[in-house]
Design an enzyme around this catalytic site. Structure first.
Site, PDB file in Angstrom:
ATOM      1  N   GLN A 124       0.851  -1.198   0.000  1.00  0.00           N
ATOM      2  CA  GLN A 124       0.000   0.000   0.000  1.00  0.00           C
ATOM      3  C   GLN A 124       0.880   1.238   0.000  1.00  0.00           C
ATOM      4  O   GLN A 124       1.648   1.438   0.937  1.00  0.00           O
ATOM      5  CB  GLN A 124      -0.881  -0.042   1.254  1.00  0.00           C
ATOM      6  CG  GLN A 124      -1.805   1.136   1.412  1.00  0.00           C
ATOM      7  CD  GLN A 124      -2.023   1.489   2.873  1.00  0.00           C
ATOM      8  OE1 GLN A 124      -1.175   1.229   3.719  1.00  0.00           O
ATOM      9  NE2 GLN A 124      -3.157   2.083   3.167  1.00  0.00           N
ATOM     10  N   SER A 127       1.116   6.727   2.586  1.00  0.00           N
ATOM     11  CA  SER A 127       1.765   7.753   3.413  1.00  0.00           C
ATOM     12  C   SER A 127       2.948   8.387   2.692  1.00  0.00           C
ATOM     13  O   SER A 127       3.623   7.742   1.887  1.00  0.00           O
ATOM     14  CB  SER A 127       2.277   7.132   4.718  1.00  0.00           C
ATOM     15  OG  SER A 127       1.196   6.755   5.521  1.00  0.00           O
ATOM     16  N   SER A 159       5.020  -1.115   4.036  1.00  0.00           N
ATOM     17  CA  SER A 159       5.385  -2.464   4.496  1.00  0.00           C
ATOM     18  C   SER A 159       5.521  -3.373   3.288  1.00  0.00           C
ATOM     19  O   SER A 159       4.661  -3.377   2.407  1.00  0.00           O
ATOM     20  CB  SER A 159       4.292  -3.043   5.402  1.00  0.00           C
ATOM     21  OG  SER A 159       3.948  -2.129   6.403  1.00  0.00           O
ATOM     22  N   GLU A 242      -8.272  -1.227   6.545  1.00  0.00           N
ATOM     23  CA  GLU A 242      -7.052  -1.229   7.346  1.00  0.00           C
ATOM     24  C   GLU A 242      -7.408  -1.288   8.823  1.00  0.00           C
ATOM     25  O   GLU A 242      -6.868  -2.067   9.579  1.00  0.00           O
ATOM     26  CB  GLU A 242      -6.204   0.013   7.087  1.00  0.00           C
ATOM     27  CG  GLU A 242      -5.001   0.100   8.038  1.00  0.00           C
ATOM     28  CD  GLU A 242      -4.002   1.186   7.665  1.00  0.00           C
ATOM     29  OE1 GLU A 242      -4.428   2.275   7.284  1.00  0.00           O
ATOM     30  OE2 GLU A 242      -2.788   0.917   7.774  1.00  0.00           O
ATOM     31  N   GLU A 372      -3.611   9.615  18.735  1.00  0.00           N
ATOM     32  CA  GLU A 372      -4.378  10.868  18.679  1.00  0.00           C
ATOM     33  C   GLU A 372      -5.449  10.809  17.597  1.00  0.00           C
ATOM     34  O   GLU A 372      -6.573  11.281  17.800  1.00  0.00           O
ATOM     35  CB  GLU A 372      -3.420  12.040  18.424  1.00  0.00           C
ATOM     36  CG  GLU A 372      -2.477  12.345  19.588  1.00  0.00           C
ATOM     37  CD  GLU A 372      -1.346  11.331  19.763  1.00  0.00           C
ATOM     38  OE1 GLU A 372      -1.052  10.565  18.817  1.00  0.00           O
ATOM     39  OE2 GLU A 372      -0.758  11.287  20.865  1.00  0.00           O
TER      40      GLU A 372
END
Lengths: 406, 370
Positions: A124, A127, A159, A242, A372
């Site tokens: 994937q 990010s 990953s 996910e 968070e």
């Protein structure tokens, strides 16, 4: 209220167990194979017999099973010694549901059976250095060139990029519209020219993730999923899955192991477990651990009657990762000076479990949604509280303020 | 896997919530908190008529013969409403004591009255500050007469019978006694953190006391009763914690600061998310406690301590942070946040505090293969 299977679940469990016991690979069969080869061997055998990705439709190698049957199969497989097939998780758990929602029939026939059988591994590519929690701030760009798109930029925290055959990718195709509207979603061959993969060394010493650099990488427009500019909506399909797959959370130091340690080390001249402060801390962690376990039972009960689980499931990673970190830290404290030794061979009793956990949990608290962000998700989607006002709404991406980290 | 309440139990929850919305609004809690009433007698009669006090008592003794799963549903709703009634003392403790250890005659005499709410039971074991133990008891029974005193006994002043721990010569040094409130029993009202609940110091001066259960095995019985009550209190505490989360959420959505709802600030959002997480874990542990209580599982001691610690912590956190979320108004007498802050502490120490149950949890975990 009970923990029993229904009649159908019992029958399915027995069928699954019988097949697993008869077909789990023997050491002879696996001799000479590395971890990847073992994973592929076992996944192929499962797929050939219709026991891989059982929730998928039959035409894609599944058997149209229910969510609870998937859970039961997992429970039964965990009781049998079989190769770890975690390398297929991203492809089967995230790429496949997105493909099923957006890909054409031809691509589905081409890719989905190979995902089920473990012949293809997917990663994937979401990010970026400038877009983690704020994923839509990503900058890797794709420019149209005839029937192709040309990709330039950088992804991070990918990953398995180094052993993946295919990747799912979200990129910016229009920087002049508000940021969520300028994204487009593709899949691509990880062996494409112009892709460079560099492992990231983590503080734990492992390298589970990569940086992936794109220099003029060509992707055909036929590998676009969803419309141009619809990449954010397509990404949400992936991200929903996910959270479903990472939701368990919390490995490493557990109540049982830390209690065992407290029984063997001394504090103030007696076993640490006799100390009231130690007992209070252990009790609190037990409450969290049991609370998560019973929350999962409630979720499974909802699945068992065919309902969608409630939002209570979203707490698993948030609670589990922090708990694991605090328990590891406390275990090291109990060992005093000896606790800082990180040497699996020297530590016969626990094989450096506490030290390894201490160094790996900071990553769990960030991966797949930071603590968070998870708290924001609970506040906004579960409790219905309003979002914070934001500085990036309704203005072109190029005008969104950026800091020195970008 | 069917780790859920049945449709009928969920219906009971709706009925209970509806009844308490109508009959125990905040004004009723405030009335008892501010006035001279020792408890909301009208509400008590109402919930007795609804059959709540009779829930698990067998039909042969005038009860409904339902399970503990029904009782925990009611407990949660009473906690949610912060109801000023002696339900815990009478139902979770006194009724349970007689069900567990009463003779046929004791059951025949008391259970129908407890079921109908005509008798209120109290449970007296602590004699002063610090953790109670069999060894420290100074209350004694001789020739069927009890003498001594008990401290800060919940609902003693409004009770018709008390279950009392007193010194025994043999066994574990303690026996339980059933003491009808009459001659030789005197109560002295004490002011507490929560004037919407009732507490008194009790002096026994030769009052009639009947042995309840086996002589000299009272402390073991008491611990078992406390385990059972811990599950029920945990549900009541959970209900209170849920009310606090709802109040805090509603206030934060409507209160504006710096031009936007305070609920949009992460400092408030994360506080409420923490409440949600604690309440969710407490609820799941309370589910398991309810299951263990209802099936009389070998896991009961561990399940009860787990539920109790989780709910005590969740209620404390939610009640204090509810005040904090309300800001200055939350600290005013006029606002209702105080009800829950007061009640959370009263319930937290009702049958042993958080640290007592943390210790019991670890002890119980020794006996269960984790």
């Amino acid at each position: 209220m009970d923990f029993e299977d229904t009649a159908e679940e019992t029958a399915f469990r027995e069928e699954a167990r019988a097949w697993l016991e008869a077909n789990a690979p023997t050491e002879d069969e696996l001799a000479g194979m590395d971890g990847m080869a073992r994973a592929k061997f076992w996944q192929k055998r499962k797929a050939d017999a219709g026991w891989a990705c059982i929730r998928w439709p039959e035409e894609y190698g599944g058997r149209g099973a229910t969510a609870i049957e998937q859970v039961i199969l997992g429970q039964e497989e965990s009781k049998v010694d079989t190769p770890d097939t975690g390398v297929f998780g991203i492809g089967q758990g995230m790429a496949a549901p997105t493909l099923m929602a957006y890909a054409n029939d031809e691509d589905l026939k081409r890719f989905i059976p190979r995902l089920a059988s473990g012949e293809d591994i997917w990663c994937q590519l979401f990010s970026e250095p400038a877009g983690g929690s704020d994923l839509a701030a990503l900058r890797t760009k794709a420019e149209r060139d005839g029937d192709d798109w040309i990709i330039n930029g950088q992804k991070i925290w990918t990953s398995g990029a180094h052993y993946s055959d295919w990747g799912i990718l979200v990129v910016r195709t229009d920087p002049n519209v508000p940021k969520h509207k300028g994204l487009t979603y593709f899949f691509l061959d990880m062996k494409s020219p112009g892709i460079e993969i560099k492992p990231i060394k983590q503080i734990s010493g492992d390298a589970n993730f990569n940086e992936v650099y794109f220099t003029d990488v060509r992707v055909p427009d036929s590998q676009r999923l969803g419309e141009i500019g619809q990449g954010w909506q397509v990404s949400l399909t992936t991200l929903m899955n996910e959270r479903a797959s990472i939701g368990g959370g919390g490995s490493g130091a557990r109540f049982k192991t830390v209690k065992q340690l407290a029984e063997t080390v001394e504090l103030n001249g007696r076993p640490a477990i006799e100390d009231a402060g130690v007992r209070a801390k252990l009790a609190d962690w037990y409450v969290q651990e049991a609370g998560l376990k019973h929350t999962i039972s409630r979720t499974l009960s909802a699945l068992s009657r065919g309902a969608t689980p409630g939002p209570e499931n979203s707490i698993g990673k948030l609670v589990g990762a922090k708990k694991s970190q605090d328990m590891a830290s406390f275990a090291i404290d109990l060992l005093q000076q000896q606790g800082i030794v990180r040497d699996r061979e020297q530590d016969e009793a626990f094989e450096a479990l506490f030290q390894d956990t201490y160094m790996s949990v900071p990553g769990f608290r960030i991966a797949g949604g930071t603590d968070e962000i998870m708290a924001n998700i609970i506040a906004e989607r579960v409790l219905g509280l309003p979002q914070e006002p934001r500085m990036d709404k309704g203005i072109p991406f190029t005008e969104v303020p950026t800091g020195s980290g970008a | 896997m069917n780790f859920e309440f049945s449709d009928e139990q969920n219906l009971l929850r709706d009925q209970a919530r509806g009844y308490l919305t109508d009959n125990c609004p905040p004004a009723v809690v405030r009335r008892v908190l501010e006035g001279d009433e020792l408890y909301a007698e009208d509400l008590w009669k109402g919930i007795a008529e609804m059959g709540w006090t009779a829930t698990v008592i067998p039909e042969e003794y005038g009860g409904l013969g339902l399970s503990y799963l029904e009782l925990v549903v009611i407990a949660e709703e009473l906690g949610r409403a912060c109801a000023p009634v002696p339900f815990g003392s009478s139902v979770y403790l006194a009724t349970e004591a007689i069900l567990a250890a009463g003779s046929d005659a004791q059951k025949e005499e008391w259970l129908p009255k407890l079921a109908a709410g005509e008798a209120i039971g109290a449970f007296a074991y602590s004699e002063g500050g610090g953790q109670a133990s069999a060894a420290s008891l100074s209350t004694t029974v001789s020739g069927g007469k009890i003498s001594g005193s008990k401290a800060v006994v919940a609902d003693a002043e409004i009770s018709q019978l008390m279950i009392v721990a007193a010194k025994a010569d043999s066994g574990d040094g303690c026996s339980l006694y059933l003491v009808p409130v009459g001659d030789g029993v005197s109560c002295n009202h004490v002011n507490t953190l929560d004037p919407a609940t009732n507490h008194a110091d009790v002096t026994f001066d030769g009052a009639a006391a009947e042995l309840l259960g086996a002589e000299g095995q009272g402390w073991g019985l008491l611990e078992k009763l406390l385990d059972r009550a811990a599950v029920l209190y945990a549900w009541e505490q959970l209900g209170g914690a849920e009310s606090c989360l709802e109040m805090a959420k509603e206030y934060a959505m409507g209160r504006y600061a710096f031009g936007r709802p305070i609920a949009s600030y992460q400092a408030i959002k994360h506080k409420l998310a923490d409440m949600y997480v604690k309440n969710t874990l407490a609820r799941s542990n309370a589910y398991y406690g309810a299951w263990a209580l209802n099936t009389d599982s070998d896991d009961l001691a561990l399940a009860a301590a787990t539920a109790r610690v989780g709910s005590t912590q969740a209620y404390y956190y939610a009640s204090k942070e509810n005040i904090q979320t309300h800001g200055g108004m939350g600290y005013t007498w006029e606002f209702d946040c105080q009800f829950y802050y007061r009640r959370s502490k009263v319930l937290a120490v009702a049958i042993g505090s958080e640290s007592v149950w943390q210790d019991k949890l670890i002890t119980a975990s020794d006996q269960v293969a984790a």
